[in-house]
Structure formats: C-alpha cells, structure tokens
Enzyme design. Structure first.
Site, PDB file in Angstrom:
ATOM      1  CB  ALA A  48     -24.920 -37.226 -20.321  1.00  0.00           C
ATOM      2  CG  ASP A 110     -14.932 -26.741 -19.292  1.00  0.00           C
ATOM      3  OD1 ASP A 110     -15.422 -27.512 -18.426  1.00  0.00           O
ATOM      4  OD2 ASP A 110     -14.072 -25.892 -19.028  1.00  0.00           O
ATOM      5  CB  ALA A 139     -16.099 -37.563 -12.575  1.00  0.00           C
ATOM      6  CE1 TYR A 234     -14.301 -41.423  -3.218  1.00  0.00           C
ATOM      7  CE2 TYR A 234     -15.782 -40.611  -1.517  1.00  0.00           C
ATOM      8  CZ  TYR A 234     -15.458 -40.768  -2.845  1.00  0.00           C
ATOM      9  OH  TYR A 234     -16.286 -40.246  -3.800  1.00  0.00           O
ATOM     10  CE  LYS A 243     -17.875 -37.346  -4.322  1.00  0.00           C
ATOM     11  NZ  LYS A 243     -18.633 -37.132  -5.586  1.00  0.00           N
TER      12      LYS A 243
END
Length: 395
Positions: A48, A110, A139, A234, A243
């Site tokens: 956050a 963590d 991330a 990517y 992803k």
C-alpha cells in the site's frame, strides 16, 4: 538533515518526507475533485505504500469514504538516514485519513510471511470486522515461501533467445543498445514464485479462513501487457510468465469467490514511471516516447488517474467490462492504434542527440524523482528537516 536525492542505478537511496507528503496530497486532491464513488466500505491494500497500491488506497478512502488497512514493509529513519518513500507516503496518508474522519491503520512487515497475514487478519477482525475489497499490489525482487522456506529471486530477461534493443540511461539521456541473455528455466520459475499469483491466493485463503472476507468481496491485482516494442522483455519474457500465472490465479479465485457473490480480477494498466518499471531495460525509453505522444493527445494518466478510472468506470460501474480473458483493461488508451503508430515512429528515430526533442525523457526523469519526494514545486529542498516521521496506528 538537508535531504538531497542520491541515486544508485534505477534506485534513489534517499526520500524527502515533505515532498512525499505533497505527492500524497496532490493525489488526494485529484480524487476529491471528482465525483464520489459508490464503492467499497472496508478495504485491505497489500503493498500500500507506493504506486498503484497507494493510489488504490487513496481512491478507496477519499473517493468512496472507505476505511482502509495498508500492508507494507517498515522503514524507520535514523538521525543520519531517511526512511523509504513508502514510509513517508504512508505517514502522509494516515494523517490525511485521520483528519478526514476515516478509519485507517497499517500493518508492517513481510507481506509474503504467514506472520503478517495472521496479524492483518486480527487487525481486520478487531477494527473492521470484514473487508469487501482486497487490493494485491506487491512488487518485490525476492520472496521466501512460507510453506517451503525457500527463497526465490525474480529476473527481467527474455525467454528462448537473446534480445537486443534500444535503452536509455534516464539520468544522462544516453541512448544505447542493450543485449539481454535468455532466462534459464530455474530463473523463470523463480520469477513466477516471486511475482506470480501464489501469494495473492494465500492471502485470500487466510482472509477466508479467518472469517474476515465478506461474502460479496472483490479482489484484484495488477498486470501489464504493453506494446510490440516491449513484448520480448516484458510480456514474452520471464516477468510475462509471472503475469500469466497471476492472471490464471485471478480466474481461479473468481471461480471460488463467485459462489458467495464475490469477484476476482486482474487490472491491466498502462505503462508508467514506477520503481519497478525503471528497473526494466528498454521500458524507460518506451515510456518516455509514450508520454510524449499521450500528453500531446491529452490522454496521459498517472497512477491516481488510472486508479480512479478503474474504481469509478470499471469496478463499481453498473457493469464491470472485461476482455475475453476476464481482465479489466485500463491500458486501452495506451494501446490505441494512433498512439502506438506514433510511438513506433518515434522509436525508430530515437538517438542520444534527439532524445529530448522526440521523447518526454525530462518528464520521465522528473516523475522518477517525484516517486521519492523530490522535484515538487513549493518544497524547500535546502531546509534542514527531521527525517524521523512516525506513523499513527501501526501494528
């Protein structure tokens, strides 16, 4: 101390508390200037403290008047060392939320660990009862799996064969060629372990087991597809495998949650200046060209504009539009044909000599330093200030 930016590659090792507070306030002001969102009531944001996680927390709180819990890593300052930008961002958010009469608290540690999950479940039970929105925006370059105890690292590499393309040192403006060797199978698997969907699923499992996830709850995480220019490094590279796993996890979670009225999505966002994107070769140069085109067309958005549009026009609209893979697409303006045609034309012509003329590298560089609280108008960066900033309601 007098705090100045110190860089090491794609990382700024210092952060400015006053600049970070201004950055947060600017995002709050943006959301409050727009129509209120009929959205969530109690929100958990995992990851956050910066980027899309922070923007989502701001949008939920100041756009929908939601109570929020933010999970992020601790980073206390000392008399000689600043805290992280994320710490200062969170302090500014908590202060603003309290002043606005919104309930908010932070859980630090963590996010991959069972301990932090358990601590968060308890905080939700005590303070909110249940949450009806869970944002997963973690991330990290490393993860220790709480089930196996093994630590995995992520890599930013192509798959199958080496990849050569243009890149830029965004500090100096030097355009050069970079060649990246392909990832090994072990490196690909490590990247999936760190940046895939397993930890997101573990969070949802922990929240459900603890009885603090509302039956009708929504959860989402973030992904990226990007243009043809960045595909090899990517979406078709090691991070793309992660992803893919994240998006498969979203579909699995959606199947589980919809039995009680819940939903799970991946939101595909546009290319932006973030601490993560600045680390990926080729991407900063692409984003610099993209910014040039999108700003000229009046289409540019940052994290907060993207987050507000995600909440107001997708998640909490009368109908949540998704693509054929079930993903929410707020990268639609980036991938417009006219935008990509112009970016591709610029890309072919980019050199060190014309980089500032053909791209918005200066805008990229400025936004990079703003991530750490620098280069904001109205902030006295020569002032002697206390780097130690306390956050209320930290667990």
């Amino acid at each position: 101390m007098i705090i100045k930016p110190r860089t090491r590659g794609f990382i700024c090792t210092t952060a400015h508390p006053v600049g970070c507070a201004q950055h947060v306030q600017e995002q709050i002001d943006y959301v409050q200037a727009r129509p209120a969102i009929q959205g969530p009531r109690n929100v958990l944001v995992i990851g956050a403290s910066a980027g899309y996680g922070l923007a989502s927390r701001i949008t939920a709180a100041f756009g929908a008047r939601a109570n929020t819990i933010g999970v992020y890593r601790p980073s206390n300052a000392t008399a000689t060392r600043t805290a992280s930008a994320g710490w200062y961002n969170s302090a500014a958010f908590e202060k603003a939320a309290q002043e606005a009469g919104l309930k908010s608290l932070s859980v630090t540690g963590d996010a991959f660990s069972d301990e932090v999950k358990a601590k968060t479940v308890e905080a939700i039970r005590e303070e909110l009862g249940q949450v009806d929105l869970v944002v997963y925006s973690v991330a990290s370059g490393r993860r220790t799996n709480p089930r196996t105890g093994e630590t995995s690292n992520s890599v930013l590499k192509p798959i199958g064969e080496s990849y050569t393309n243009k890149t830029v040192n965004f500090h100096t403006g030097e355009v050069s060629s970079v060649t990246l060797e392909p990832a090994t199978e072990e490196e690909i698997q490590g990247t999936v372990e760190v940046m895939g969907g397993e930890d997101w699923r573990l969070w949802i499992d922990a929240l459900r087991a603890g009885g603090v996830l509302a039956d009708h709850a929504t959860t989402f995480s973030f992904s990226y597809i990007g243009s043809d220019i960045t595909q090899a490094i990517y979406r078709e590279g090691s991070i793309g495998s992660a992803k893919d796993h994240l998006e498969a996890t979203a579909r699995q979670l959606n199947d589980q949650l919809k039995t009680t009225g819940g939903r799970a999505f991946v939101a595909v966002t546009k290319g932006l200046v973030t601490q993560s994107s600045s680390a990926i070769p080729v991407v900063p140069l692409y984003i610099s060209a993209l910014y040039k085109v999108m700003k000229e067309k009046g289409l540019h958005e940052g994290c907060i504009e993207q987050s507000y549009r995600l909440f107001a026009e997708r998640l909490y609209a009368p109908e949540t539009a998704v693509d054929e893979e079930g993903r929410i697409r707020i990268d639609d303006w980036e991938l417009r044909e006219d935008v990509q045609t112009e970016v591709a034309k610029i890309w072919e012509e980019l050199t060190t000599q014309n980089i500032y003329e053909l791209s918005d590298l200066e805008g990229y560089r400025r936004e990079f330093f703003q991530l750490f609280g620098f280069e904001f108008e109205g902030v006295d960066y020569d002032a002697d200030i206390d780097p130690i900033v306390n956050i209320p309601n930290v667990r």
